[in-house]
Design an enzyme around this catalytic site. Structure first.
Site, short mmCIF file in Angstrom:
data_model
loop_
_atom_site.label_atom_id
_atom_site.label_comp_id
_atom_site.label_asym_id
_atom_site.label_seq_id
_atom_site.Cartn_x
_atom_site.Cartn_y
_atom_site.Cartn_z
N CYS A 1 4.97 -39.23 -9.90
CA CYS A 1 3.57 -39.62 -10.07
C CYS A 1 2.78 -39.55 -8.77
O CYS A 1 1.65 -40.02 -8.71
CB CYS A 1 3.47 -41.01 -10.67
SG CYS A 1 4.22 -42.31 -9.67
N GLY B 1 -8.31 -7.02 3.87
CA GLY B 1 -9.22 -7.21 4.99
C GLY B 1 -8.66 -7.99 6.16
O GLY B 1 -9.33 -8.17 7.17
N TYR C 1 9.33 -35.40 -16.72
CA TYR C 1 7.88 -35.17 -16.74
C TYR C 1 7.32 -35.19 -15.32
O TYR C 1 7.96 -35.69 -14.38
CB TYR C 1 7.16 -36.22 -17.58
CG TYR C 1 7.15 -37.61 -16.97
CD1 TYR C 1 6.14 -37.99 -16.08
CD2 TYR C 1 8.15 -38.53 -17.26
CE1 TYR C 1 6.14 -39.25 -15.49
CE2 TYR C 1 8.14 -39.79 -16.68
CZ TYR C 1 7.14 -40.14 -15.79
OH TYR C 1 7.14 -41.38 -15.21
N ARG D 1 -3.53 2.81 8.60
CA ARG D 1 -3.85 1.59 7.87
C ARG D 1 -2.62 0.70 7.71
O ARG D 1 -1.50 1.18 7.60
CB ARG D 1 -4.41 1.93 6.49
CG ARG D 1 -5.57 2.91 6.53
CD ARG D 1 -5.96 3.38 5.16
NE ARG D 1 -7.12 2.67 4.66
CZ ARG D 1 -7.61 2.82 3.45
NH1 ARG D 1 -7.04 3.62 2.59
NH2 ARG D 1 -8.67 2.13 3.07
N SER E 1 10.43 -43.38 -11.39
CA SER E 1 9.27 -42.53 -11.16
C SER E 1 9.13 -42.34 -9.66
O SER E 1 9.03 -43.32 -8.92
CB SER E 1 8.01 -43.16 -11.73
OG SER E 1 6.89 -42.32 -11.49
N HIS F 1 -16.41 -7.45 1.53
CA HIS F 1 -15.39 -8.39 2.02
C HIS F 1 -15.65 -9.79 1.49
O HIS F 1 -14.76 -10.47 0.98
CB HIS F 1 -15.40 -8.40 3.55
CG HIS F 1 -14.53 -9.46 4.14
ND1 HIS F 1 -15.02 -10.71 4.49
CD2 HIS F 1 -13.20 -9.48 4.41
CE1 HIS F 1 -14.02 -11.44 4.96
NE2 HIS F 1 -12.92 -10.72 4.93
N MET G 1 -5.81 -7.35 8.02
CA MET G 1 -5.23 -6.56 9.11
C MET G 1 -6.09 -5.33 9.35
O MET G 1 -7.13 -5.15 8.71
CB MET G 1 -3.77 -6.24 8.79
CG MET G 1 -2.89 -7.49 8.82
SD MET G 1 -1.15 -7.16 8.56
CE MET G 1 -1.13 -6.70 6.83
N ARG H 1 -3.82 -1.36 -6.11
CA ARG H 1 -3.04 -2.60 -6.03
C ARG H 1 -3.51 -3.50 -7.16
O ARG H 1 -4.61 -3.30 -7.70
CB ARG H 1 -3.24 -3.30 -4.68
CG ARG H 1 -4.67 -3.69 -4.38
CD ARG H 1 -4.84 -4.19 -2.96
NE ARG H 1 -6.24 -4.35 -2.61
CZ ARG H 1 -6.69 -4.49 -1.36
NH1 ARG H 1 -5.85 -4.50 -0.36
NH2 ARG H 1 -7.98 -4.63 -1.12
N LYS I 1 0.83 -1.21 0.00
CA LYS I 1 0.00 0.00 0.00
C LYS I 1 0.86 1.25 0.00
O LYS I 1 0.67 2.17 -0.81
CB LYS I 1 -0.92 -0.01 1.22
CG LYS I 1 -1.97 1.09 1.22
CD LYS I 1 -2.92 0.93 2.40
CE LYS I 1 -3.77 -0.30 2.24
NZ LYS I 1 -4.66 -0.54 3.38
#
Length: 879
Positions: free
Chosen positions: A836, A105, A856, A96, A769, A460, A107, A342, A26
């Site tokens: 896997c 929302g 993979y 803030r 694997s 909210h 804090m 933001r 912020k």
């Protein structure tokens, strides 16, 4: 001297957007907007370094802070022409929070700080608007008492409701100055009873109390939960900054207002400004959901000049940040101010659309677009939606705002605690609230969907639900929530706790009962994003599939083969479980082989279907893994029924079932150990695999390279012994069919000893694997089935940052994986290696697999697109 306080105002700021780790997100964006010439109320930001110091030094501030804060306030007074704590010309401020990572929302915030009885008199004289001043004062006291002193919000709401009830007032906007003055007196009375002292009048005392409360809110339960939920690493991001900013007032009269808006639609991604506002209100009124606001377009009628200026600022912010923005604004006496910007939280459909649109608009390139979509949020796109034909059969009991898309059915609950408890018991729930608060976050996360009676599209509930990917209907004003009675009413319809409702988050409709769903339809933008992902990724993505249906779904989602086919799942089919049980209770090899002969054609057909669906892509088939006791009944009544069906006595079957019992079956007679004891099982399976492949080669000229996987090998000698039994069967099957096929025989690495001796095993294995489910439980010594009882405590106490069964433990299990790869490829350079376990669809695990050189990953069908995107992100981020 360390710098702790940074000023912004008058078009110049001591910071910019790249300083978010110091100024918080912020504060960094307030500084950036100030430098861009956007109308931002001036203020100072206390850095995150002070918060770190506060927690490391028994809630004390660094000694330099007071002097720097006083100097910052002096500069703020000079800029505004007002004086902090002065009765005649008072400077009021908001206090803030603002961490480096966005935590909407979670804090705390305090508005109108600096007010006291004397300042109230001075402001009334200055503004000539006593109603506005007393309204502001009661808001400040209520916030201060709740945030700084931890007094319950409900006690103060009771005071307001009593005054309204006594005077027959329904809306807050109808309250007069005298009414608010009465409320203030009631608030102060509560404070004195609860705290044993008068409410603080000194503005500087108020400010220090508020700053400490904001620091304290970093570790409130909802903030901790939010960080865990969103995988915010406190080792990288710790603490919040504090923004002390000159107040601008949206509640001074009808030419004032406040709102929250997005530069694009956060639900759909449409390139059109989207937001809500309230005239004669302060910001908390919009986001808290206490009043249902107006749509942003209506601002054109209320204040056309401010509306046009706001849209121009939206364009400027998007062009600068190159992303959709979430903006808070206030209009004071007709003049527009921007309080925050933001990157906006958005749903998965919006993530995809915004990313693709920004590429088309020339703002970002394809690689950047890939990093703009959170891979695990794609899950929202892939699951079913409500079937329109089925919807027509159910009663729509109410309609609210479509705050977050998707569909959800579940039993109604009325508080967060019940939601969490019921979900832990295996139920699906819909959380119903008059309006949600940040304290509800755990219940919102547990619930399948959220319904609120009050609040708009930027409340909210809406913002948090969109961020979580939860279906949400907000502002459903026909719904009257009676929390004490655990019910809600819509006209004559009563819905009680435990009743089932369905929400359509795309239309805002609420249905009584459970509405059926249909498969999701994916947009062209999704396809375009996936093409970009495939263009840049180097890691292949396969699927875990045991049935033709799973294999087809996975292929449609872009799977490049099967990385794990669990053959035991095929045995549970109704037409073959009897033969399996016959095999298990057999006393001789001949009896077992006779039973297996019945299963053989079924297994062959299973594999044939999978090979056909995969059309020449690799198919990795794991031989039987689980212990045999999983295939036989445990209850006496079920044993008796089976004994009757099989024509044997209850006693002999019961004895056989009990003989299969193990104290620790997951480390018992399973996997390759089972194949050593009963090699005929493995022989039947490899014969079925090779026969299926050979038949397709002969019938259709298919190109197939079967990959046969032996589970749970911990010693190379197991591999050598089993190959001596299986390879002759494989060779004979090809000979019988007159077909010569390439095939691979490899193993799962799921025992720590296998990883440590991978160089020995690699000499006998064509591939590795990683079975990370077992590798994790054996490395940690955790039982996967029992760990849920204590892992939540480990996560809560920050002993572990993440459940290791969801995301690979990179420091421990990951080290074993790296060791196995290096040892294995030291013997066989081209050894191909995959994963896997369930973690194969976890984005963090996929990125780790890319870094350590796997060929993979394999995951469940619906997580294939997630893995494809995560693999592309890994490739982009590593360059």
């Amino acid at each position: 001297m360390n710098k702790y306080v940074y000023f912004f105002g008058n078009g110049k700021a001591e910071g910019d957007k790249d300083m978010k780790y110091i100024l918080g997100g912020k504060g960094a964006n307030l500084a950036e907007m100030t430098n861009l010439g956007i109308p931002v109320p001036p203020g100072v930001t206390i850095s995150t370094e002070v918060c770190k110091y506060y927690y490391s030094n028994n809630n004390q501030h660094p000694k330099e802070l007071k002097e720097q804060l006083d100097a910052g306030l002096k500069e703020l007074e000079k800029t505004t022409g007002k004086k902090f704590g002065d009765a005649k010309n008072p400077l009021l401020v908001s206090v803030r929070s603002g961490a480096a990572a966005s935590m909407p929302g979670m804090m705390d915030t305090i508005l109108n700080l600096g007010l006291n009885e004397e300042v109230v008199k001075g402001m009334i004289e200055k503004t000539g608007n006593p109603r506005f001043v007393w309204d502001s004062y009661r808001r400040f006291i209520q916030m201060y008492c709740n945030v700084v002193e931890n007094l319950e919000h409900e006690k103060f709401e009771h005071v307001i409701n009593s005054v309204k009830s006594n005077k027959g007032i329904k809306e807050d906007t109808a309250m007069s100055a005298e009414d608010w003055q009465e409320v203030v007196a009631g608030y102060k009375k509560i404070y004195k009873i609860e705290k044993g002292k008068e409410f603080p009048e000194d503005a500087h005392v108020q400010l220090i109390g508020a700053i400490n409360a904001v620091f304290g809110s970093w570790n409130n339960p909802r903030a901790i939960y939010y960080r865990q939920l969103n995988k915010i690493d406190e080792k990288k991001i710790f603490g919040t900054a504090v923004n002390v900013q000159s107040m601008v007032f949206g509640n001074m009269g009808d030419d004032c207002g406040t709102g929250v808006a997005f530069t694009r639609n956060p639900s759909t991604g449409e390139n059109k400004a989207y937001g809500e506002y309230l005239m004669n209100a302060q910001g908390e009124d919009v986001v808290a959901g206490i009043r249902t606001p107006k749509h942003l377009e209506a601002l054109k009628e209320d204040n056309e000049v401010a509306y046009k200026e706001l849209l121009a600022i939206f364009d400027k912010l998007e062009a600068h940040y190159k992303d959709m923005q979430d903006v808070e604004f206030t209009i004071e006496n007709g003049k527009l101010f921007i309080l925050q910007t933001r990157n906006g939280k958005r749903t998965a459909p919006a993530m995809v659309k915004v990313a693709v649109d920004l590429v088309a608009e020339g703002m970002i390139d394809e690689k950047t677009a890939l990093t703009r979509v959170e891979a695990d949020k794609l899950d929202q796109l892939l699951h079913p939606t409500l079937d329109p034909k089925e919807k027509a059969k159910f009663k729509v009991i109410a309609k609210g705002l479509p705050a977050s898309p998707g569909a959800a059915s579940g039993q109604v609950v009325f508080n967060a605690e019940t939601a969490v408890e019921w979900v832990e018991d295996g139920k699906k729930v819909i959380l119903v609230r008059a309006e949600t608060s940040p304290e509800d976050i755990a219940g919102m996360n547990a619930a399948s969907g959220i319904l609120t009676a009050r609040g708009g599209m930027t409340s909210h509930a809406a913002v948090v639900a969109r961020g979580m990917g939860k279906c949400c209907v907000s502002g459903c004003e026909a719904v009257v929530v009676i929390e004490k009675a655990k019910m809600f009413k819509v006209g004559d319809v009563e819905v009680k706790e435990g009743d089932v409702i369905t929400l359509d988050g795309s239309t805002g409709e609420v249905f009584l009962g459970k509405v059926s769903t249909m498969e999701a339809e994916l947009s062209g933008d999704f396809g375009k994003l996936m093409k970009w992902a495939d263009k840049y990724r180097t890691l292949n993505v396969r699927t875990n599939a045991d049935t033709p249906k799973d294999a087809k779904v996975a292929r449609e989602f872009g799977a490049e083969g099967i990385g794990l086919c669990r053959t035991e799942h095929m045995f549970f089919e109704e037409d073959r479980i009897f033969a399996i049980r016959q095999m298990i209770i057999s006393d001789t090899l001949e009896q077992r082989e006779a039973a297996l002969e019945k299963i053989y054609p079924m297994q062959k057909d299973d594999f044939k279907q999978l090979f056909e669906i995969m059309k020449g892509m690799p198919v990795k088939i794991r031989l039987l893994d689980p212990p045999l006791h999983e295939f036989v009944p445990k209850e006496d009544k079920d044993i008796e029924a089976l004994a009757k069906e099989m024509g044997i006595s209850f006693e002999s079957l019961k004895e056989k079932v009990e003989s299969l019992h193990e104290f620790n079956p997951m480390m018992g007679h399973r996997g390759c150990r089972l194949a050593v004891t009963f090699p005929e099982i493995g022989k039947m399976q490899v014969k079925a695999i090779m026969a299926a492949a050979c038949e397709l080669v002969k019938e259709k000229g298919a190109k197939i390279v079967p990959e046969i996987m032996i589970p749970l090998v911990g010693d190379v000698e197991e591999m050598i012994w089993l190959k001596s039994k299986l390879v002759p069967v494989i060779e004979q099957t090809m000979k019988d069919y007159g077909v010569e096929l390439e095939y691979e025989l490899g193993t799962m690495i799921e025992i720590p000893r296998a990883a440590i001796t991978a160089d020995e095993i690699a000499k006998e294995a064509d591939f590795f694997s990683f079975g990370t489910n077992d590798l994790t439980q054996m490395t940690y010594g955790f039982s996967r089935d029992d760990a849920g009882k204590f892992l939540k405590d480990y996560l809560r106490e920050k002993i572990m940052p993440e459940d290791p069964f969801k995301s690979v433990d990179q420091r421990g299990v990951g080290k074993l994986m790296e060791m196995a790869i290096n040892l294995g490829r030291g013997v066989k350079k081209e050894l191909h290696v995959g994963i896997c376990g369930e973690q194969g669809g976890d984005p963090d695990t996929v990125k780790f697999c890319h870094r350590i050189g796997l060929n993979y990953v394999s995951c469940s069908p619906y997580r294939v697109p997630i893995a494809r995107l995560a693999a592309a992100q890994a490739a982009v981020e590593s360059k």
